[in-house]
Design an enzyme around this catalytic site. Structure first.
Site, PDB file in Angstrom:
ATOM      1  N   TYR A  73    -101.506 -57.285  55.043  1.00  0.00           N
ATOM      2  CA  TYR A  73    -100.761 -57.424  53.795  1.00  0.00           C
ATOM      3  C   TYR A  73     -99.288 -57.564  54.155  1.00  0.00           C
ATOM      4  O   TYR A  73     -98.732 -56.679  54.820  1.00  0.00           O
ATOM      5  CB  TYR A  73    -100.955 -56.195  52.904  1.00  0.00           C
ATOM      6  CG  TYR A  73    -102.341 -56.020  52.341  1.00  0.00           C
ATOM      7  CD1 TYR A  73    -102.653 -56.483  51.063  1.00  0.00           C
ATOM      8  CD2 TYR A  73    -103.338 -55.374  53.070  1.00  0.00           C
ATOM      9  CE1 TYR A  73    -103.917 -56.303  50.522  1.00  0.00           C
ATOM     10  CE2 TYR A  73    -104.608 -55.199  52.538  1.00  0.00           C
ATOM     11  CZ  TYR A  73    -104.896 -55.666  51.263  1.00  0.00           C
ATOM     12  OH  TYR A  73    -106.144 -55.490  50.739  1.00  0.00           O
ATOM     13  N   PRO A 110    -105.747 -58.369  42.322  1.00  0.00           N
ATOM     14  CA  PRO A 110    -106.616 -58.233  43.497  1.00  0.00           C
ATOM     15  C   PRO A 110    -105.975 -57.520  44.681  1.00  0.00           C
ATOM     16  O   PRO A 110    -106.660 -57.270  45.681  1.00  0.00           O
ATOM     17  CB  PRO A 110    -106.951 -59.682  43.846  1.00  0.00           C
ATOM     18  CG  PRO A 110    -105.803 -60.480  43.311  1.00  0.00           C
ATOM     19  CD  PRO A 110    -105.369 -59.770  42.066  1.00  0.00           C
ATOM     20  N   TYR A 150    -107.317 -46.597  48.695  1.00  0.00           N
ATOM     21  CA  TYR A 150    -107.852 -47.884  49.146  1.00  0.00           C
ATOM     22  C   TYR A 150    -109.357 -47.805  49.393  1.00  0.00           C
ATOM     23  O   TYR A 150    -110.104 -48.707  49.003  1.00  0.00           O
ATOM     24  CB  TYR A 150    -107.136 -48.334  50.417  1.00  0.00           C
ATOM     25  CG  TYR A 150    -107.372 -49.783  50.769  1.00  0.00           C
ATOM     26  CD1 TYR A 150    -106.584 -50.788  50.214  1.00  0.00           C
ATOM     27  CD2 TYR A 150    -108.381 -50.162  51.659  1.00  0.00           C
ATOM     28  CE1 TYR A 150    -106.803 -52.125  50.524  1.00  0.00           C
ATOM     29  CE2 TYR A 150    -108.606 -51.486  51.981  1.00  0.00           C
ATOM     30  CZ  TYR A 150    -107.813 -52.477  51.406  1.00  0.00           C
ATOM     31  OH  TYR A 150    -108.035 -53.787  51.715  1.00  0.00           O
ATOM     32  N   HIS A 173    -114.494 -52.276  58.324  1.00  0.00           N
ATOM     33  CA  HIS A 173    -113.088 -52.201  58.697  1.00  0.00           C
ATOM     34  C   HIS A 173    -112.604 -50.760  58.630  1.00  0.00           C
ATOM     35  O   HIS A 173    -112.794 -50.073  57.627  1.00  0.00           O
ATOM     36  CB  HIS A 173    -112.235 -53.067  57.755  1.00  0.00           C
ATOM     37  CG  HIS A 173    -112.224 -54.509  58.142  1.00  0.00           C
ATOM     38  ND1 HIS A 173    -111.233 -55.380  57.754  1.00  0.00           N
ATOM     39  CD2 HIS A 173    -113.082 -55.242  58.896  1.00  0.00           C
ATOM     40  CE1 HIS A 173    -111.479 -56.589  58.242  1.00  0.00           C
ATOM     41  NE2 HIS A 173    -112.598 -56.524  58.936  1.00  0.00           N
ATOM     42  N   LYS A 226    -109.930 -53.811  44.058  1.00  0.00           N
ATOM     43  CA  LYS A 226    -110.664 -52.882  43.196  1.00  0.00           C
ATOM     44  C   LYS A 226    -111.592 -53.545  42.176  1.00  0.00           C
ATOM     45  O   LYS A 226    -112.431 -52.869  41.585  1.00  0.00           O
ATOM     46  CB  LYS A 226    -109.669 -51.995  42.428  1.00  0.00           C
ATOM     47  CG  LYS A 226    -108.856 -51.069  43.311  1.00  0.00           C
ATOM     48  CD  LYS A 226    -109.743 -50.152  44.110  1.00  0.00           C
ATOM     49  CE  LYS A 226    -108.972 -49.290  45.077  1.00  0.00           C
ATOM     50  NZ  LYS A 226    -109.849 -48.635  46.058  1.00  0.00           N
TER      51      LYS A 226
END
Length: 398
Positions: A207, A299, A391, A78, A303
């Site tokens: 998200y 979550p 990220y 991704h 990580k």
């Protein structure tokens, strides 16, 4: 026939989850003997549904362990993800913002299966269904682990013990309370997650921050999706029908995605509470903690597995250095090195969780502040870069 049990090995690893299995594989490839002791059955371990976003450093570590082939074949690279708020989506371009770094979607369940297969192929010993393991002598020079397996009491002595047995495991619990300091934040909500054999609604993760609460649209493969909605800690998974879940998810996504959502019967449904937790230090004599035994992150920032993998990277290098070079430098610095990374990842996970979820005491001003921060985040190249860098994950320290 009963499994032959050794009386001694170099490293006993407590826990056959991905961190314990990965450590065992890396040590084996360096010629270091190890035995894994797991309280659950092999079927239970291999079927646990967990996270699925791998940082590049984790991908590289799995390659180093010799278990990356299926990940590269079946995983989904991704290059970015979407933030959804105010009914619109805004893409965070990970590759463009980080100089080419990306993440890999490959379920933790699949990582575990790959590592279990590699361990079995190498003929390495994993003792499952040993619920009564106890740790002894790790404050001296000859630690040991006692346990019952297949109805027999046994003890294995070793040079070191690696505690990779999770938040509720025996490893951290074996440390005197006076020797460990813990830090914890429990969040006032949970995630209701559904796994379904339906195509993902989008190529990349979404998200969502919505007045009704957080939502996440993710996937495990091109044909299997994993979706979440923020829920009350009082909720029970069995109270949510599949139809009720899909209806709630649609409400929290932007109209175009909600319209495109393909639904189907759930194959797994559960509620996970969220917490931030860190235990310091991560070394106690000849006992080392790694992964969830030492730290838990919500979550939201993806990580948990990646932090466990970085712990294992540091620990494997330290143990290999000890056995091959007779140097204690890596061992002596293990805890400090891990904790620098742990606290950075904990900060990011806490921040991202605080940004995307609706808190019971947040009120209207909390929602407006989130909206303002999200607007700044997607409108500022500098802010987007900071988020993208966190990220995809920081490089491992040497």
């Amino acid at each position: 026939m009963a499994t032959p049990l050794p009386h001694r090995t170099q490293v006993v690893i407590i826990g056959a989850g991905p961190s314990g299995l990965l450590l065992g594989q890396l040590l084996h490839r360096a010629g270091i003997d190890n035995v894994i002791i797991e309280r659950q059955s092999a079927d239970y371990v291999s079927s646990r549904i967990r996270a699925g976003i791998l940082e590049q450093t984790t991908v590289d570590l799995l390659d180093q362990a010799g278990v990356g082939d299926r990940m590269h074949h079946d995983g989904l690279p991704h290059d970015g993800y979407d933030l959804c708020f105010g009914g619109e989506r805004h893409r965070i371009d990970l590759v463009g913002l980080t100089g080419g770094k990306r993440v890999m979607v490959y379920g933790q369940t699949e990582v575990t299966r790959d590592l279990m297969a590699a361990r079995a192929q190498a003929g390495l010993l994993t003792l499952y269904e040993t619920p009564d393991a106890s740790l002894h002598g790790f404050d001296g020079t000859s630690p040991s682990v006692r346990f019952t397996h297949e109805g027999r009491s046994a003890e294995i002595t070793c040079d070191f013990i690696a505690g990779c047995d999770g938040y509720h495991g025996v490893s951290r619990a074996s440390v005197p309370a006076s020797a460990v300091t813990t830090y914890e934040k429990v969040y006032p909500f949970g995630w209701l997650g559904v796994l379904a054999d339906v195509p993902p609604v989008a190529h990349e993760l979404i998200y969502a921050n919505h007045p009704r609460g957080f939502a996440l649209a993710s996937m495990r493969s091109a044909t299997r999706s994993r979706y979440y909605v923020q829920c009350s800690l009082e909720d029970k998974a069995e109270q949510w029908s599949d139809d009720a879940f899909w209806d709630e998810l649609r409400r929290r996504l932007d109209p175009a995605v909600a319209e495109a959502l393909v639904t189907g019967p759930s194959i797994e449904k559960s509620i996970a509470p969220l917490r931030s937790f860190v235990a310091e230090p991560m070394r106690f004599g000849r006992l080392f903690l790694a992964g969830d035994a030492a730290h838990i992150v919500p979550p939201t920032g993806a990580k948990g597995l990646n932090l466990a993998a970085s712990d294992v990277s540091y620990l494997s290098r330290a143990l290999i250095e000890h056995f091959t070079e007779r140097s204690s430098a890596g061992i002596d610095h293990y805890s400090d090195t891990c904790l620098r990374r742990v606290w950075r990842a904990s900060r990011f996970s806490w921040w991202f969780t605080s940004l995307m979820h609706r808190f019971p005491d947040g009120g209207d001003i909390g929602a407006k502040l989130q909206e303002a921060e999200l607007g700044y985040l997607v409108g500022s190249h500098a802010a987007s870069t900071v988020m993208a860098e966190n990220y995809v994950g920081l490089p491992l320290e040497c």
